[in-house]
Design an enzyme around this catalytic site. Structure first.
Site, PDB file in Angstrom:
ATOM      1  N   ASP A 155       6.050  -0.256   1.688  1.00 23.31           N
ATOM      2  CA  ASP A 155       5.044   0.113   0.683  1.00 23.31           C
ATOM      3  C   ASP A 155       4.014  -0.999   0.539  1.00 23.31           C
ATOM      4  O   ASP A 155       4.058  -1.779  -0.404  1.00 23.31           O
ATOM      5  CB  ASP A 155       5.798   0.368  -0.638  1.00 23.31           C
ATOM      6  CG  ASP A 155       4.898   0.655  -1.817  1.00 23.31           C
ATOM      7  OD1 ASP A 155       3.756   1.106  -1.600  1.00 23.31           O
ATOM      8  OD2 ASP A 155       5.347   0.447  -2.958  1.00 23.31           O
ATOM      9  N   LEU A 156       3.096  -1.068   1.515  1.00 23.30           N
ATOM     10  CA  LEU A 156       2.097  -2.140   1.456  1.00 23.30           C
ATOM     11  C   LEU A 156       0.735  -1.623   1.009  1.00 23.30           C
ATOM     12  O   LEU A 156      -0.217  -2.403   0.904  1.00 23.30           O
ATOM     13  CB  LEU A 156       2.027  -2.870   2.803  1.00 23.30           C
ATOM     14  CG  LEU A 156       3.357  -3.575   3.156  1.00 23.30           C
ATOM     15  CD1 LEU A 156       3.284  -4.253   4.520  1.00 23.30           C
ATOM     16  CD2 LEU A 156       3.742  -4.593   2.093  1.00 23.30           C
ATOM     17  N   GLY A 192      12.993   1.783  -9.044  1.00 21.55           N
ATOM     18  CA  GLY A 192      13.160   0.342  -8.950  1.00 21.55           C
ATOM     19  C   GLY A 192      13.989  -0.205 -10.079  1.00 21.55           C
ATOM     20  O   GLY A 192      15.219  -0.172 -10.069  1.00 21.55           O
ATOM     21  N   ARG A 193      13.290  -0.674 -11.127  1.00 19.54           N
ATOM     22  CA  ARG A 193      13.949  -1.401 -12.208  1.00 19.54           C
ATOM     23  C   ARG A 193      15.119  -0.695 -12.876  1.00 19.54           C
ATOM     24  O   ARG A 193      16.102  -1.374 -13.220  1.00 19.54           O
ATOM     25  CB  ARG A 193      12.898  -1.837 -13.245  1.00 19.54           C
ATOM     26  CG  ARG A 193      12.019  -2.975 -12.714  1.00 19.54           C
ATOM     27  CD  ARG A 193      10.748  -3.143 -13.504  1.00 19.54           C
ATOM     28  NE  ARG A 193       9.826  -2.036 -13.269  1.00 19.54           N
ATOM     29  CZ  ARG A 193       8.619  -1.949 -13.815  1.00 19.54           C
ATOM     30  NH1 ARG A 193       8.194  -2.887 -14.635  1.00 19.54           N
ATOM     31  NH2 ARG A 193       7.835  -0.929 -13.526  1.00 19.54           N
ATOM     32  N   ARG A 203      12.147   7.534 -14.536  1.00 22.70           N
ATOM     33  CA  ARG A 203      12.933   6.850 -15.554  1.00 22.70           C
ATOM     34  C   ARG A 203      14.039   7.765 -16.068  1.00 22.70           C
ATOM     35  O   ARG A 203      13.758   8.789 -16.703  1.00 22.70           O
ATOM     36  CB  ARG A 203      12.049   6.440 -16.744  1.00 22.70           C
ATOM     37  CG  ARG A 203      11.096   5.281 -16.426  1.00 22.70           C
ATOM     38  CD  ARG A 203      11.862   3.995 -16.180  1.00 22.70           C
ATOM     39  NE  ARG A 203      10.987   2.878 -15.837  1.00 22.70           N
ATOM     40  CZ  ARG A 203      10.617   2.539 -14.587  1.00 22.70           C
ATOM     41  NH1 ARG A 203      11.038   3.237 -13.549  1.00 22.70           N
ATOM     42  NH2 ARG A 203       9.844   1.489 -14.388  1.00 22.70           N
ATOM     43  N   ILE A 255     -11.159  -1.776   5.420  1.00 23.52           N
ATOM     44  CA  ILE A 255     -12.007  -1.004   6.333  1.00 23.52           C
ATOM     45  C   ILE A 255     -11.088  -0.287   7.340  1.00 23.52           C
ATOM     46  O   ILE A 255      -9.967  -0.754   7.607  1.00 23.52           O
ATOM     47  CB  ILE A 255     -13.051  -1.891   7.053  1.00 23.52           C
ATOM     48  CG1 ILE A 255     -12.388  -3.020   7.849  1.00 23.52           C
ATOM     49  CG2 ILE A 255     -14.047  -2.466   6.041  1.00 23.52           C
ATOM     50  CD1 ILE A 255     -13.356  -3.782   8.751  1.00 23.52           C
ATOM     51  N   ASN A 274     -10.793   0.058  10.534  1.00 19.10           N
ATOM     52  CA  ASN A 274     -10.259  -0.670  11.688  1.00 19.10           C
ATOM     53  C   ASN A 274      -9.100  -1.576  11.293  1.00 19.10           C
ATOM     54  O   ASN A 274      -8.085  -1.659  11.984  1.00 19.10           O
ATOM     55  CB  ASN A 274     -11.406  -1.493  12.309  1.00 19.10           C
ATOM     56  CG  ASN A 274     -10.997  -2.118  13.618  1.00 19.10           C
ATOM     57  OD1 ASN A 274     -10.627  -1.412  14.547  1.00 19.10           O
ATOM     58  ND2 ASN A 274     -11.022  -3.444  13.663  1.00 19.10           N
ATOM     59  N   ASP A 314      12.146  -4.750  -5.311  1.00 17.46           N
ATOM     60  CA  ASP A 314      11.046  -5.613  -5.751  1.00 17.46           C
ATOM     61  C   ASP A 314      11.610  -6.972  -6.146  1.00 17.46           C
ATOM     62  O   ASP A 314      11.636  -7.345  -7.324  1.00 17.46           O
ATOM     63  CB  ASP A 314      10.280  -4.949  -6.905  1.00 17.46           C
ATOM     64  CG  ASP A 314       9.502  -3.733  -6.428  1.00 17.46           C
ATOM     65  OD1 ASP A 314       9.036  -3.749  -5.269  1.00 17.46           O
ATOM     66  OD2 ASP A 314       9.360  -2.772  -7.197  1.00 17.46           O
TER      67      ASP A 314
END
Ligand code: C5P
Length: 237
Positions: free
Chosen positions: A65-66, A215-216, A186, A71, A73, A16
């Site tokens: 990871d989006l 992540g962090r 964590r 909708i 389509n 990130d």
């Protein structure tokens, strides 16, 4: 499917950050201690597919990871557009509904053997019961997560993103052959940050997580390599 040769291969480190060179360097340094890299909205918004392609050159499995939610389509088109990047995982919000998820799965299937596995995001691990109430969802967090996981499975998705606290209930509802990707991890020695439904890496694996998103605790550590190594060792290598 990625090959899991050792427990730390289950870790996807969340890159990130916005700087491509830094992401490439982190991926290279961490590759012995994690199994893959996750690039999400921050990295992608800053660097687009070219940035993802640069990091992919390091040769680690990629989770893109989006969290698409649109909708059917449009989501299907986004999944299709992601396939040339060869991510092992992509994801959509399960709350986008059955048709949206089915179209996402169909779009990935068009890529054949090299297709991404499509995961459904259930309830974000940063959300508490109060947050869920605030957006008008009257179920408990657990009921909502299980409902969305079942919907994801019945819509043809390969697994879900969920908190470690929900692993047991999802396994019961969706069975063994359903990938569970677990953020909100964590280590006992790391700061919680904004994550609320958290668990340590070893406990999450013991509970039945297939993959951990971290992540962090790694990327914001004074020494990311040491932090990743420590987590890998806590998992048994
Ligand atoms: O830094 P931290 O370990 O909290 O990072 C968790 C990562 O997992 C972030 O990139 C976040 O976007 C992602 N994620 C999450 N909860 C979900 C799905 C993805 O925290 N339900």
């Amino acid at each position: 499917m990625t090959t899991i040769a050792k427990p730390s291969d289950r870790i996807f480190v969340a890159l990130d950050i916005t700087d491509v060179a830094e992401a490439v360097s982190l991926a290279e340094k961490l590759r012995d201690w994690v199994g893959g890299v996750k690039m999400g909205k921050e990295f992608f918004t800053a660097n687009g597919p070219q940035g993802v392609a640069e990091v992919s050159k390091v040769g680690m499995p990629v989770f893109l990871d989006l969290k698409w939610h649109d909708i059917p389509n449009t989501v299907a088109a986004a999944v299709r557009a992601s396939q040339p990047l060869n991510p092992l995982f992509v994801n959509v919000h399960a709350s986008g509904g059955a048709v949206m998820m089915a179209k996402a799965a169909e779009a990935a299937a068009e890529a054949g053997d090299k297709r991404s596995q499509v995961l459904g995001v259930t309830v974000l691990t940063s959300m508490s019961q109060e947050d869920l109430d605030g957006v008008g969802v009257e179920s408990s967090v657990l009921d909502q997560v299980v409902r969305l996981a079942k919907l994801a499975k019945n819509s043809g998705l390969d697994g879900v993103v969920c908190s470690a606290k929900e692993i047991t209930a999802i396994r019961e509802a969706c069975g063994k052959d359903f990938a569970l990707m677990v953020p909100g991890i964590r280590p006992a020695w790391a700061a919680t940050g904004d994550q609320k439904r958290i668990m340590t890496p070893a406990d999450a694996i013991a509970a039945g997580a297939d993959y951990l998103v971290i992540g962090r605790p790694i990327t914001q550590a004074d020494d990311p390599v040491e932090a990743a190594k420590k987590i890998a060792e806590e998992l048994g290598g």
